[in-house]
Design a protein around this motif. Structure first.
Motif, PDB file in Angstrom:
ATOM      1  N   VAL A 430     -61.896  -2.333 -22.391  1.00 19.79           N
ATOM      2  CA  VAL A 430     -61.216  -3.525 -22.931  1.00 19.79           C
ATOM      3  C   VAL A 430     -59.964  -3.104 -23.698  1.00 19.79           C
ATOM      4  CG1 VAL A 430     -61.423  -5.446 -24.544  1.00 19.79           C
ATOM      5  CG2 VAL A 430     -63.333  -4.873 -23.057  1.00 19.79           C
ATOM      6  N   PHE A 431     -60.112  -2.040 -24.480  1.00 21.90           N
ATOM      7  CA  PHE A 431     -58.974  -1.505 -25.232  1.00 21.90           C
ATOM      8  C   PHE A 431     -57.813  -1.170 -24.298  1.00 21.90           C
ATOM      9  CE2 PHE A 431     -56.753   2.354 -26.591  1.00 21.90           C
ATOM     10  CZ  PHE A 431     -56.248   1.964 -27.824  1.00 21.90           C
ATOM     11  N   ALA A 432     -58.112  -0.469 -23.182  1.00 21.01           N
ATOM     12  CA  ALA A 432     -57.074  -0.042 -22.233  1.00 21.01           C
ATOM     13  C   ALA A 432     -56.410  -1.240 -21.556  1.00 21.01           C
ATOM     14  CB  ALA A 432     -57.663   0.898 -21.194  1.00 21.01           C
ATOM     15  N   VAL A 433     -57.224  -2.204 -21.131  1.00 20.31           N
ATOM     16  CA  VAL A 433     -56.689  -3.347 -20.399  1.00 20.31           C
ATOM     17  C   VAL A 433     -55.829  -4.233 -21.297  1.00 20.31           C
ATOM     18  CG1 VAL A 433     -57.286  -5.460 -19.175  1.00 20.31           C
ATOM     19  CG2 VAL A 433     -58.494  -3.350 -18.663  1.00 20.31           C
ATOM     20  N   VAL A 434     -56.272  -4.462 -22.520  1.00 20.36           N
ATOM     21  CA  VAL A 434     -55.479  -5.275 -23.454  1.00 20.36           C
ATOM     22  C   VAL A 434     -54.155  -4.571 -23.747  1.00 20.36           C
ATOM     23  CG1 VAL A 434     -55.369  -6.201 -25.793  1.00 20.36           C
ATOM     24  CG2 VAL A 434     -57.462  -6.444 -24.478  1.00 20.36           C
ATOM     25  N   SER A 435     -54.199  -3.240 -23.903  1.00 18.32           N
ATOM     26  CA  SER A 435     -52.962  -2.474 -24.137  1.00 18.32           C
ATOM     27  C   SER A 435     -52.001  -2.633 -22.972  1.00 18.32           C
ATOM     28  CB  SER A 435     -53.289  -0.986 -24.338  1.00 18.32           C
ATOM     29  OG  SER A 435     -54.137  -0.797 -25.442  1.00 18.32           O
ATOM     30  N   ILE A 436     -52.521  -2.547 -21.749  1.00 18.95           N
ATOM     31  CA  ILE A 436     -51.685  -2.690 -20.551  1.00 18.95           C
ATOM     32  C   ILE A 436     -51.122  -4.104 -20.455  1.00 18.95           C
ATOM     33  CG2 ILE A 436     -51.745  -2.740 -18.013  1.00 18.95           C
ATOM     34  CD1 ILE A 436     -53.759  -0.411 -18.182  1.00 18.95           C
ATOM     35  N   ALA A 437     -51.956  -5.105 -20.773  1.00 18.63           N
ATOM     36  CA  ALA A 437     -51.490  -6.497 -20.730  1.00 18.63           C
ATOM     37  C   ALA A 437     -50.333  -6.713 -21.705  1.00 18.63           C
ATOM     38  CB  ALA A 437     -52.642  -7.448 -21.052  1.00 18.63           C
ATOM     39  N   VAL A 438     -50.450  -6.133 -22.902  1.00 21.15           N
ATOM     40  CA  VAL A 438     -49.379  -6.254 -23.904  1.00 21.15           C
ATOM     41  C   VAL A 438     -48.116  -5.563 -23.397  1.00 21.15           C
ATOM     42  CG1 VAL A 438     -48.658  -5.582 -26.228  1.00 21.15           C
ATOM     43  CG2 VAL A 438     -50.954  -6.480 -25.860  1.00 21.15           C
ATOM     44  N   LEU A 439     -48.272  -4.365 -22.844  1.00 23.12           N
ATOM     45  CA  LEU A 439     -47.130  -3.618 -22.292  1.00 23.12           C
ATOM     46  C   LEU A 439     -46.465  -4.407 -21.170  1.00 23.12           C
ATOM     47  CD1 LEU A 439     -45.632  -0.795 -22.295  1.00 23.12           C
ATOM     48  CD2 LEU A 439     -47.219  -0.129 -20.501  1.00 23.12           C
ATOM     49  N   MET A 440     -47.295  -4.993 -20.311  1.00 15.74           N
ATOM     50  CA  MET A 440     -46.811  -5.744 -19.153  1.00 15.74           C
ATOM     51  C   MET A 440     -46.017  -6.976 -19.579  1.00 15.74           C
ATOM     52  SD  MET A 440     -49.196  -7.060 -16.019  1.00 15.74           S
ATOM     53  CE  MET A 440     -49.772  -8.568 -16.748  1.00 15.74           C
ATOM     54  N   ILE A 441     -46.414  -7.586 -20.690  1.00 18.58           N
ATOM     55  CA  ILE A 441     -45.726  -8.792 -21.178  1.00 18.58           C
ATOM     56  C   ILE A 441     -44.473  -8.432 -21.968  1.00 18.58           C
ATOM     57  CG2 ILE A 441     -45.915 -10.740 -22.786  1.00 18.58           C
ATOM     58  CD1 ILE A 441     -48.900 -10.908 -22.014  1.00 18.58           C
ATOM     59  N   LEU A 442     -44.591  -7.453 -22.865  1.00 22.66           N
ATOM     60  CA  LEU A 442     -43.512  -7.193 -23.818  1.00 22.66           C
ATOM     61  C   LEU A 442     -42.307  -6.470 -23.225  1.00 22.66           C
ATOM     62  CD1 LEU A 442     -45.354  -6.298 -27.157  1.00 22.66           C
ATOM     63  CD2 LEU A 442     -44.310  -8.452 -26.474  1.00 22.66           C
ATOM     64  N   VAL A 443     -42.514  -5.567 -22.243  1.00 18.97           N
ATOM     65  CA  VAL A 443     -41.361  -4.839 -21.674  1.00 18.97           C
ATOM     66  C   VAL A 443     -40.375  -5.808 -20.997  1.00 18.97           C
ATOM     67  CG1 VAL A 443     -40.612  -3.139 -19.975  1.00 18.97           C
ATOM     68  CG2 VAL A 443     -42.517  -2.607 -21.480  1.00 18.97           C
ATOM     69  N   PRO A 444     -40.834  -6.670 -20.063  1.00 20.84           N
ATOM     70  CA  PRO A 444     -39.892  -7.652 -19.485  1.00 20.84           C
ATOM     71  C   PRO A 444     -39.334  -8.613 -20.535  1.00 20.84           C
ATOM     72  CG  PRO A 444     -41.876  -7.485 -18.136  1.00 20.84           C
ATOM     73  CD  PRO A 444     -42.156  -6.764 -19.421  1.00 20.84           C
ATOM     74  N   LEU A 445     -40.169  -8.992 -21.520  1.00 22.70           N
ATOM     75  CA  LEU A 445     -39.731  -9.913 -22.561  1.00 22.70           C
ATOM     76  C   LEU A 445     -38.612  -9.289 -23.389  1.00 22.70           C
ATOM     77  CD1 LEU A 445     -40.665 -12.768 -23.383  1.00 22.70           C
ATOM     78  CD2 LEU A 445     -42.085 -11.710 -25.132  1.00 22.70           C
ATOM     79  N   ASN A 446     -38.770  -8.016 -23.743  1.00 19.21           N
ATOM     80  CA  ASN A 446     -37.736  -7.315 -24.521  1.00 19.21           C
ATOM     81  C   ASN A 446     -36.476  -7.085 -23.694  1.00 19.21           C
ATOM     82  OD1 ASN A 446     -39.368  -7.229 -26.745  1.00 19.21           O
ATOM     83  ND2 ASN A 446     -40.036  -5.122 -26.453  1.00 19.21           N
ATOM     84  N   LEU A 447     -36.649  -6.849 -22.388  1.00 20.32           N
ATOM     85  CA  LEU A 447     -35.493  -6.682 -21.500  1.00 20.32           C
ATOM     86  C   LEU A 447     -34.690  -7.979 -21.442  1.00 20.32           C
ATOM     87  CD1 LEU A 447     -33.987  -4.836 -19.496  1.00 20.32           C
ATOM     88  CD2 LEU A 447     -35.474  -5.717 -17.692  1.00 20.32           C
ATOM     89  N   LEU A 448     -35.394  -9.105 -21.319  1.00 22.42           N
ATOM     90  CA  LEU A 448     -34.733 -10.417 -21.321  1.00 22.42           C
ATOM     91  C   LEU A 448     -34.020 -10.655 -22.644  1.00 22.42           C
ATOM     92  CD1 LEU A 448     -34.214 -13.258 -20.150  1.00 22.42           C
ATOM     93  CD2 LEU A 448     -36.441 -13.936 -21.073  1.00 22.42           C
ATOM     94  N   ASN A 449     -34.686 -10.347 -23.735  1.00 21.91           N
ATOM     95  CA  ASN A 449     -34.104 -10.537 -25.061  1.00 21.91           C
ATOM     96  C   ASN A 449     -32.853  -9.685 -25.249  1.00 21.91           C
ATOM     97  OD1 ASN A 449     -34.556 -11.907 -27.670  1.00 21.91           O
ATOM     98  ND2 ASN A 449     -34.637  -9.820 -28.468  1.00 21.91           N
ATOM     99  N   THR A 450     -32.859  -8.486 -24.670  1.00 23.16           N
ATOM    100  CA  THR A 450     -31.706  -7.582 -24.762  1.00 23.16           C
ATOM    101  C   THR A 450     -30.510  -8.156 -24.011  1.00 23.16           C
ATOM    102  OG1 THR A 450     -33.196  -5.674 -24.902  1.00 23.16           O
ATOM    103  CG2 THR A 450     -30.902  -5.223 -24.323  1.00 23.16           C
ATOM    104  N   PHE A 451     -30.750  -8.667 -22.788  1.00 27.22           N
ATOM    105  CA  PHE A 451     -29.665  -9.260 -22.008  1.00 27.22           C
ATOM    106  C   PHE A 451     -29.091 -10.496 -22.686  1.00 27.22           C
ATOM    107  CE2 PHE A 451     -31.302  -7.065 -18.050  1.00 27.22           C
ATOM    108  CZ  PHE A 451     -30.142  -6.340 -17.837  1.00 27.22           C
ATOM    109  N   GLU A 452     -29.936 -11.235 -23.410  1.00 27.68           N
ATOM    110  CA  GLU A 452     -29.480 -12.472 -24.053  1.00 27.68           C
ATOM    111  C   GLU A 452     -28.825 -12.224 -25.408  1.00 27.68           C
ATOM    112  OE1 GLU A 452     -33.150 -14.756 -24.033  1.00 27.68           O
ATOM    113  OE2 GLU A 452     -32.326 -16.062 -22.503  1.00 27.68           O
ATOM    114  N   ALA A 453     -29.052 -11.046 -25.994  1.00 26.55           N
ATOM    115  CA  ALA A 453     -28.556 -10.775 -27.349  1.00 26.55           C
ATOM    116  C   ALA A 453     -27.047 -10.526 -27.355  1.00 26.55           C
ATOM    117  CB  ALA A 453     -29.283  -9.568 -27.933  1.00 26.55           C
TER     118      ALA A 453
END
Length: 782
Positions: A430-453
């Motif tokens: 569960v620890f591993a999967v939740v970590s991967i889910a967070v990574l999967m969500i935040l990397v594209p989200l931060n990339l989008l935020n960077t392009f918009e900044a």
């Protein structure tokens, strides 16, 4: 018998098997979809280019030209196969008014340079969505897809052109595909007119600009040709681009989408292995006595393994087939931008074949992993299975009860926390999967935020100010420059401003061939940019060069470079290597004034005393300065330049957030099913000694909550550590002039909203699943 066993298992464990099937389907589907998008992007561009035939080298020029001199140079240059000079009438957005069915508007807010052209004969053709050469009649107009998407234009809308006391009305007949100017990063776009209308308007409206185009045996020869062309003193008052840059800018939006899809599909495939392991172990734990009985009556390991393996192979096959079909069905949504920009093409045979290979690869990987997990059956003995009932988990290590501490912490919290602490290995999935889910969500989200900044402007060769003013090159360059200076000097609303003058000098590349270097010089040149190495140039003979120019010259920060200008040579020290996506990524910055050299371009970056006045001031100055000068609020400049990429990324991020949340909930369900099956006797004993159902539910909620919080924190750390590296690897491969990006995060989203969303959903699904413990009692153990 195998089929009957598999069928009965499907019926008995509908939720688990359906969840596993869906998960396999989504992981395979995303892998297939990313392959389809990647192949379609490049095949669509290639097909468009095959028909449209964009130039291998193109030089834009405002002002008069000597065509005989151009022809003479082209004839003498070895390797050139064809050339042509295309005339374009530049008009400004405010000169074009669109009368639609519901709205009337002009294009004054469009920062792209708009040019009116007529159709070419054989090269650099403007096509329709079927890749057919567009032919227009008098009064008809072809609008580029780039503009039609932004303004929502429709076929049949009327366009009023008003310029230099000339007014003419057109009807939009076709939306055209432009192989050269189909990206907001190109800075120009072309509107197609009939030959008759073009000839009628020529020299009556706007200002003529020329596209000098050349073709070679091999497109790679364009770079050497560009240096020779510029050194020959031929027309060059404008942007020059090569085939490679045209291709990369065209594909940028869809490449970014493919990258995000590929990243998510790889993470999902990895998690699908965990999901498969959960399901198999849950089934084996529940059926340990049946496995012992089969071993006792003489069935071999291979026979027992195949009973389970066939079921999971069937699930994997159904999942991959379902994922493949799903990917084909929804591929139109993801390839919509590709179809709009490069033409309505069916999915190519290559895309179908390679996506099928990707699906088969996912199936083989899942099958292999299932086979590997089922090897555990081999180690189970009849005594372990039938007498002890613990064939797979032989860990006899206990947990120190620590109940004496229950005066400070409630018993339920104490038991939950201590089990997670002492037996964390059992909860690591569960620890591993939740970590991967967070990574999967935040990397594209931060990339989008960077392009918009707004800070992203520092990757585009400019410092971060409120307003950007660009003086277009042409015969009125110096006059326009003087007008801008006068306006800025006399406006009390300005806090400060910086001006930059672009000049061209010569140097030698890594292969000792002469090349041109475009340098932006000014007292603020090179400040606030993103440096890979070194620092901002200081006064004197220091220069900073872009990442792509550093590769071209083979230079590093601290090296010296010899520049040739004004019939002399001068040595400069390279103070730093910075990143830039403008001008094809080939730029340089220096505070040295290069007096005596003619300016190629002027740029001003302006800060206002009151930032709330940015939009108002930009509009005011634009009207005062008129044609030939572009005035944009810095945020608008970034939004229009990267608009296509940001729009596509935003859609992807929304889908990924949903997928990530569903992933975390699904794994929680599967894990709890496994855990509750293993803990049957323990739960029954707890009930027997007086723990209520509420107590036991609370304990499991605490356990899942603690592991999830740890996983979320680990995911955030992974994002901060690995996120930039993942993005930077992709950028380095793309060769766009950016090698290293510092992702700009939104702390509220990364540290508050995303963790709370995931934790809330996981705890909600946990409360639903643990309801099944009401069936557990001491009698059920036997």
């Amino acid at each position: 018998m195998n089929w009957l066993i598999a069928k009965n298992d499907f019926i008995r464990n509908k939720v688990i098997n359906l969840s596993l099937l869906l998960f396999m389907m989504f992981s395979a589907g995303l892998a297939v979809l990313s392959v389809i998008m990647a192949v379609q992007t490049f095949t669509s561009i290639s097909e468009l280019y095959k028909m449209a035939q964009p130039p291998h080298f193109m030089q834009m020029h405002k002002g008069k030209i000597n065509q005989d001199k151009i022809d003479e140079f082209m004839l003498d240059y070895e390797g050139i196969t064809c050339w042509q000079t295309v005339t374009m009438i530049d008009v400004y957005g405010e000169s074009l008014t669109v009368v639609g069915k519901e709205d009337t508007y002009n294009l004054s807010d469009c920062r792209l340079d708009i040019g009116l052209v007529k159709q070419n004969e054989t090269k650099d053709l403007l096509l329709n969505s079927k890749h057919e050469k567009v032919t227009l009649h008098k009064g008809e107009m072809g609008i580029p897809v780039l503009l039609s998407e932004r303004y929502g234009m429709e076929i049949g809308d009327r366009v009023m052109l008003t310029s230099h006391d000339v007014t003419k009305e057109f009807v939009i007949k076709e939306f055209i595909l432009d192989s050269m100017m189909n990206s907001t990063m190109v800075s120009s776009t072309r509107i197609l007119l009939s030959d008759e209308d073009f000839d009628e308007l020529s020299d009556q409206v706007g200002e003529n600009e020329y596209l000098i185009e050349a073709y070679f045996t091999h497109s790679k020869e364009a770079s050497n040709f560009q240096t020779a062309y510029e050194n020959a003193g031929l027309p060059q008052n404008g942007q020059a681009v090569t085939y490679t840059i045209i291709f990369m800018l065209s594909a940028l939006t869809d490449i970014s989408t493919v990258f995000v899809l590929l990243l998510v599909s790889i993470l999902l495939i990895f998690v699908s292995f965990i999901c498969v392991k959960f399901t198999i172990m849950a089934a084996l734990e529940e059926e340990i006595s049946e496995i012992g009985t089969m071993k006792a009556i003489g069935l071999t390991f291979a026979d027992i393994r195949d009973l389970y393996l066939n079921k999971y192979r069937a699930l994997a096959m159904a999942g991959v087939i379902g994922g493949y079909i799903l990917a084909l069905l929804i591929s139109g949504v993801f390839t919509k931008h590709i179809s709009a920009t490069f033409g309505n093409m069916r999915i190519s045979a290559l895309a179908l074949i390679l996506s099928l290979v990707a699906g088969c690869l996912v199936f083989l990987l899942i099958s292999y992993y299932c086979k590997k997990i089922l090897k555990k059956i081999k180690k189970v003995t009849v005594v372990d299975a039938l007498v002890r009932g613990k064939g797979f988990d032989k860990d006899s290590g206990g947990i120190k009860d620590g109940l004496y501490k229950s005066k400070k912490i409630s018993v339920n919290w104490l038991m939950g926390i201590r089990e997670v602490f002492y037996k964390f290995k059992s909860w690591i999935i569960v620890f591993a999967v939740v970590s991967i889910a967070v990574l999967m969500i935040l990397v594209p989200l931060n990339l989008l935020n960077t392009f918009e900044a707004p800070e992203f402007i520092t990757y585009m060769g400019s410092s971060l100010e409120n307003i950007l003013i660009e003086v277009d090159n042409g015969e009125k360059l110096e006059n326009s420059y003087g007008n801008v200076k006068q306006v800025l000097e006399n406006d009390d609303a300005i806090e400060n401003y910086y001006e930059y003058r672009r000049v061209r000098v010569q140097t030698f590349d890594a292969e000792n061939k002469l090349m041109n270097l475009n340098i932006d010089c000014g007292i603020n040149a090179g400040n606030e940019l993103q440096y890979l190495s070194g620092k901002t140039p200081k006064d004197g003979n220091e220069i900073a060069i872009s990442y792509l120019n550093a590769n071209e010259t083979g230079k590093e920060a601290g090296d010296t470079i010899v520049l040739y200008f004004n019939d002399k040579k001068q040595e400069f020290v390279i103070s730093g290597i910075y990143q830039d996506v403008t001008s094809g990524g080939y730029t340089a910055k220096s505070k040295y004034n290069f007096s005596g050299l003619n300016a190629e371009k002027y740029t001003f970056s302006v800060n206002l005393k009151d930032r709330a006045e940015v939009e108002k001031k930009a509009t005011e100055w634009s009207k005062i300065l008129g044609a030939g000068v572009t005035v944009d609020p810095m945020e608008d400049f970034i939004n229009q330049t990267l608009g296509g990429v940001v729009k596509q990324l935003r859609t992807m991020v929304f889908a990924i957030v949903i997928i990530g949340a569903c992933l975390a909930m699904l794994i929680t369900v599967l894990f709890l099913k496994l855990r509750l099956a293993k803990d049957l006797s323990e739960i029954a004993v707890l009930k027997a000694v007086g723990f209520s159902e509420h107590d036991i539910k609370q304990q499991y909620t605490i356990k899942i909550g603690c592991v999830s919080i740890a996983g979320i924190l680990a995911g955030i750390i992974l994002t901060d550590v690995l996120g930039e590296r993942i993005v930077n690897v992709a950028l380095s491969i793309a060769g766009l002039g950016i090698k290293k990006v510092e992702l700009i995060t939104n702390p509220v989203i990364e540290y508050v909203m995303c963790p709370l969303l995931l934790l809330g959903l996981i705890l909600l699904i946990t409360r639903i699943v643990v309801r099944t413990i009401k069936k557990y009692n001491i009698i059920s153990i036997h």
